[in-house]
Design a protein around this motif. Structure first.
Motif, PDB file in Angstrom:
ATOM      1  N   ARG A  11       0.686  -1.652  -0.022  1.00 36.19           N
ATOM      2  CA  ARG A  11      -0.247   0.012  -0.273  1.00 36.19           C
ATOM      3  C   ARG A  11       0.878   1.119   0.283  1.00 36.19           C
ATOM      4  O   ARG A  11       0.566   2.221  -0.895  1.00 36.19           O
ATOM      5  CB  ARG A  11      -0.909  -0.028   1.353  1.00 36.19           C
ATOM      6  N   LEU A  39       8.212   9.084   9.552  1.00 35.32           N
ATOM      7  CA  LEU A  39       7.702  10.217   9.904  1.00 35.32           C
ATOM      8  C   LEU A  39       7.089   9.677  11.265  1.00 35.32           C
ATOM      9  O   LEU A  39       6.912  10.661  12.228  1.00 35.32           O
ATOM     10  CB  LEU A  39       6.118  10.948   9.570  1.00 35.32           C
ATOM     11  N   ASP A  40       6.498   8.447  12.049  1.00 30.83           N
ATOM     12  CA  ASP A  40       5.879   8.483  13.515  1.00 30.83           C
ATOM     13  C   ASP A  40       7.027   8.321  14.075  1.00 30.83           C
ATOM     14  O   ASP A  40       6.349   8.246  15.795  1.00 30.83           O
ATOM     15  CB  ASP A  40       5.783   6.559  12.872  1.00 30.83           C
ATOM     16  N   ASP A  41       7.345   8.519  14.224  1.00 28.79           N
ATOM     17  CA  ASP A  41       9.794   7.911  14.791  1.00 28.79           C
ATOM     18  C   ASP A  41      10.335   8.740  14.485  1.00 28.79           C
ATOM     19  O   ASP A  41      11.609   8.063  14.675  1.00 28.79           O
ATOM     20  CB  ASP A  41       9.830   5.837  15.249  1.00 28.79           C
ATOM     21  N   GLY A  73      -3.648   5.969   1.414  1.00 26.95           N
ATOM     22  CA  GLY A  73      -4.755   6.517   0.773  1.00 26.95           C
ATOM     23  C   GLY A  73      -4.753   7.054  -0.594  1.00 26.95           C
ATOM     24  O   GLY A  73      -3.736   5.832  -1.016  1.00 26.95           O
ATOM     25  N   ASP A 103       4.247  15.547  14.508  1.00 24.22           N
ATOM     26  CA  ASP A 103       2.978  15.229  15.246  1.00 24.22           C
ATOM     27  C   ASP A 103       3.314  17.347  15.530  1.00 24.22           C
ATOM     28  O   ASP A 103       3.899  17.465  16.096  1.00 24.22           O
ATOM     29  CB  ASP A 103       3.455  14.639  16.183  1.00 24.22           C
ATOM     30  N   ALA A 105       0.672  19.736  18.557  1.00 22.20           N
ATOM     31  CA  ALA A 105      -0.163  19.786  19.985  1.00 22.20           C
ATOM     32  C   ALA A 105      -1.632  21.105  19.075  1.00 22.20           C
ATOM     33  O   ALA A 105      -0.801  22.020  18.177  1.00 22.20           O
ATOM     34  CB  ALA A 105       0.719  20.415  20.404  1.00 22.20           C
ATOM     35  N   ALA A 208      -5.298  18.992  17.095  1.00 21.62           N
ATOM     36  CA  ALA A 208      -3.509  18.168  17.296  1.00 21.62           C
ATOM     37  C   ALA A 208      -3.804  17.742  15.357  1.00 21.62           C
ATOM     38  O   ALA A 208      -4.857  16.988  15.307  1.00 21.62           O
ATOM     39  CB  ALA A 208      -3.446  17.211  18.230  1.00 21.62           C
ATOM     40  N   PHE A 209      -2.239  17.162  15.032  1.00 20.13           N
ATOM     41  CA  PHE A 209      -2.586  16.527  14.223  1.00 20.13           C
ATOM     42  C   PHE A 209      -1.903  15.659  13.771  1.00 20.13           C
ATOM     43  O   PHE A 209      -0.505  16.027  14.920  1.00 20.13           O
ATOM     44  CB  PHE A 209      -1.499  17.611  12.618  1.00 20.13           C
ATOM     45  N   ALA A 210      -0.979  14.493  13.554  1.00 22.03           N
ATOM     46  CA  ALA A 210      -0.209  13.132  13.289  1.00 22.03           C
ATOM     47  C   ALA A 210       0.858  13.627  12.875  1.00 22.03           C
ATOM     48  O   ALA A 210       0.169  14.231  11.635  1.00 22.03           O
ATOM     49  CB  ALA A 210      -1.525  12.181  13.006  1.00 22.03           C
ATOM     50  N   ALA A 211       1.641  12.594  12.499  1.00 23.85           N
ATOM     51  CA  ALA A 211       2.633  12.490  11.981  1.00 23.85           C
ATOM     52  C   ALA A 211       2.200  12.186  10.239  1.00 23.85           C
ATOM     53  O   ALA A 211       1.314  10.953  10.253  1.00 23.85           O
ATOM     54  CB  ALA A 211       3.974  11.494  12.679  1.00 23.85           C
TER      55      ALA A 211
ATOM     56  N   ARG B  11       0.832   3.278  17.162  1.00 22.84           N
ATOM     57  CA  ARG B  11       0.306   4.584  16.803  1.00 22.84           C
ATOM     58  C   ARG B  11      -1.400   4.217  16.349  1.00 22.84           C
ATOM     59  O   ARG B  11      -2.384   4.950  16.738  1.00 22.84           O
ATOM     60  CB  ARG B  11       0.640   5.334  15.246  1.00 22.84           C
ATOM     61  N   ASP B  40      -6.728  -3.174   4.789  1.00 26.09           N
ATOM     62  CA  ASP B  40      -5.960  -3.230   3.705  1.00 26.09           C
ATOM     63  C   ASP B  40      -5.808  -4.686   2.695  1.00 26.09           C
ATOM     64  O   ASP B  40      -5.831  -4.856   1.710  1.00 26.09           O
ATOM     65  CB  ASP B  40      -4.605  -3.039   3.503  1.00 26.09           C
ATOM     66  N   GLY B  73      -4.372   9.030  12.296  1.00 27.51           N
ATOM     67  CA  GLY B  73      -4.441  10.300  13.184  1.00 27.51           C
ATOM     68  C   GLY B  73      -4.554  10.788  14.380  1.00 27.51           C
ATOM     69  O   GLY B  73      -5.343   9.574  14.673  1.00 27.51           O
ATOM     70  N   VAL B  74      -5.076  11.165  14.381  1.00 31.47           N
ATOM     71  CA  VAL B  74      -5.288  11.874  15.702  1.00 31.47           C
ATOM     72  C   VAL B  74      -7.092  11.709  15.271  1.00 31.47           C
ATOM     73  O   VAL B  74      -8.501  12.860  15.703  1.00 31.47           O
ATOM     74  CB  VAL B  74      -5.394  13.316  16.211  1.00 31.47           C
ATOM     75  N   ARG B 207     -12.831  10.338  -7.798  1.00 30.16           N
ATOM     76  CA  ARG B 207     -11.724   9.796  -7.973  1.00 30.16           C
ATOM     77  C   ARG B 207     -12.142   8.514  -6.360  1.00 30.16           C
ATOM     78  O   ARG B 207     -13.123   8.399  -6.346  1.00 30.16           O
ATOM     79  CB  ARG B 207     -11.048  10.475  -6.565  1.00 30.16           C
ATOM     80  N   PHE B 209     -10.842   5.833  -3.233  1.00 28.40           N
ATOM     81  CA  PHE B 209     -11.131   5.826  -2.148  1.00 28.40           C
ATOM     82  C   PHE B 209      -9.805   4.213  -1.814  1.00 28.40           C
ATOM     83  O   PHE B 209     -10.826   3.423  -2.243  1.00 28.40           O
ATOM     84  CB  PHE B 209     -12.397   6.084  -0.740  1.00 28.40           C
ATOM     85  N   ALA B 210      -9.167   5.075  -0.616  1.00 30.48           N
ATOM     86  CA  ALA B 210      -8.247   3.943  -0.402  1.00 30.48           C
ATOM     87  C   ALA B 210      -8.996   3.009   1.241  1.00 30.48           C
ATOM     88  O   ALA B 210     -10.171   3.324   1.676  1.00 30.48           O
ATOM     89  CB  ALA B 210      -7.093   4.537   0.306  1.00 30.48           C
ATOM     90  N   ARG B 281      -6.267  22.890  28.525  1.00 29.40           N
ATOM     91  CA  ARG B 281      -4.501  23.133  29.338  1.00 29.40           C
ATOM     92  C   ARG B 281      -5.041  23.603  30.770  1.00 29.40           C
ATOM     93  O   ARG B 281      -5.951  23.443  31.651  1.00 29.40           O
ATOM     94  CB  ARG B 281      -3.293  24.036  28.752  1.00 29.40           C
TER      95      ARG B 281
END
Lengths: 281, 281
Positions: A11, A39-41, A73, A103, A105, A208-211, B11, B40, B73-74, B207, B209-210, B281
């Motif tokens: 994939r 990217l994860d690590d 994807g 990552d 935050a 937040a956004f992931a790696a 993850r 997958d 993802g998050v 398009r 999709f995966a 926070r």
């Protein structure tokens, strides 16, 4: 450091490191199987990928020949055909600079965003112009109007750009060739209104956004018309202002587009996107 | 078959299969390490996961206790707190049914979409209402207004719903409890205007999709006010129609919401989402 992904039937494809001249690569499976895994690590993986790059450059690692970018994807490789089912959809290219994030935050400020940028690459942010107005009118944004995006062969660490990467902008020209003619040689840096750091702060305001998040900077454009265009919609707008109506058609099967970014010595930084439109089915 | 993901520090978390009563699970690492890996390669993996489920039910596989949903993802787990940085953003819950898709080819018709639906689950499609109007006015859709979404503990194969899964709709009630009071017990099936099959055809028009794509069906809502509400915005709209202005406030730190879907015997199909708002926070 230049990274890329080679198609191997999986994939995500297999992660490779690429020589500075973009002509050789070596597999990084012993360090990280995929770009996403790297990217994860990243903090642990990056030094080992750099060591592998040094081994490749010094001839101590086996070099291989042709590289392609894959991704999670459904994304398009740099030389993949663009499948078009209906010419009335108004197919257009968009030459863009992207960053790949680590990552991020929630609440990351623009001042802190520099540390989240892992990689820089180009994309062809393919758009179906004639589907966009109805989608924007509904307010819910692009969906059918944005089919799969194509990415450059290599993704490079920011240090590869040297002084050309500063203030969250890539100070290089993005060159677009349409049907064999250079149509755009556009500065990506000085007229980028929101820097990538601003954009990171914007997207991270409430979550937040992931790696592995890919963040595109929007179509590269300059006020000076001599610099040319990075999408056909821009040319059609110029034609409409000058003559009341657009003369340029959108893309048709058989049309080609290529996108590249050169350093001061004329070397390609991320490799070249080079695609042809084909009839879908 | 019920699937879930257990947090293990990775993850994506570790894939597990869950007993029919939702009380026991066993790790599926020998079949597929993660839910994404299972999706997958679904056609090969599904029969082995089903065999593992049978082993679990018959006591031949080791059972474990507490399960959580993770994801790429998050995303938020079913019992994760909802972090809120600013009360003026107008935090709201939305009780929704989702499907997880296998690979979807470009141009897939609604008639062919049934074969692409792998799993069914619930989500709390958390929304920051007061950020939405400005985003919709720009036409580019939700971004800051949609922070991380929470998902139910289990994702189930469509056969788990029996006759309640037909015509691309889930014919079950979705029950929402806000601050300890049942506020909605809403039919998810008959008033779903576009079925999941229609939605698959819509997104796949231009398009592919995966595998692993999560498709939400929108907030569950019925015309009959006796069925209650699945988001506070709906109650505020009813109040505005009746009395000229909303009386209900959006969520504040300390507020709780839970979302569940029961079968004819009163058993939870996908497990319960149960979250509390906390100050970020």
């Amino acid at each position: 450091m230049k990274l890329a992904t080679v198609r191997d039937g999986s994939r995500d494809g297999a992660l490779v490191v690429v020589s500075a001249d973009g002509r050789r690569f070596t597999r990084a499976a012993a360090v990280a199987a995929t770009l996403q895994a790297a990217l994860d690590d990243w903090l642990a993986v990056e030094p080992r990928l750099r060591a592998l790059t040094h081994a490749l450059e010094s001839g101590r690692a086996p070099a291989e020949a042709v590289v392609y970018q894959g991704g999670s994807g459904v994304l398009l490789g740099p030389c993949d055909d663009i499948p078009l089912a209906d010419e009335t959809w108004g197919l257009d290219f968009e030459s863009e600079v992207c960053v790949v994030l680590g990552d991020v935050a929630q609440g990351t400020s623009a001042a802190a965003a520099g540390a989240t940028v892992r990689l820089i690459l180009l994309c062809n942010d393919i758009t179906l112009r004639n589907l966009v107005p109805a989608e924007l009118a509904k307010g819910f944004g692009f969906f059918q109007g944005k089919p799969a995006t194509a990415f450059s062969p290599f993704a490079v660490t920011p240090d590869e750009l040297g002084a050309a990467w500063h203030d969250g902008r890539v100070h290089r020209r993005v060159r677009t060739t349409y049907n064999g003619t250079l149509v755009g040689d556009v500065e990506a840096g000085p007229e980028m209104h929101f820097s990538f750091f601003d954009l990171v702060a914007h997207i991270a305001r409430t979550r937040a956004f992931a790696a592995g998040t890919i963040l595109g900077g929007g179509t590269v454009s300059n006020a000076d018309p001599a610099r040319g265009i990075s999408c056909l919609a821009e040319r059609r707008a110029i034609e409409t202002i000058a003559g009341g109506a657009p003369r340029t058609s959108f893309m048709k099967p058989g049309d080609t587009v290529s996108i590249d970014m050169l350093d001061d010595d004329g070397h390609s930084v991320c490799g070249r996107i080079a695609q042809k439109v084909i009839k879908h089915r």
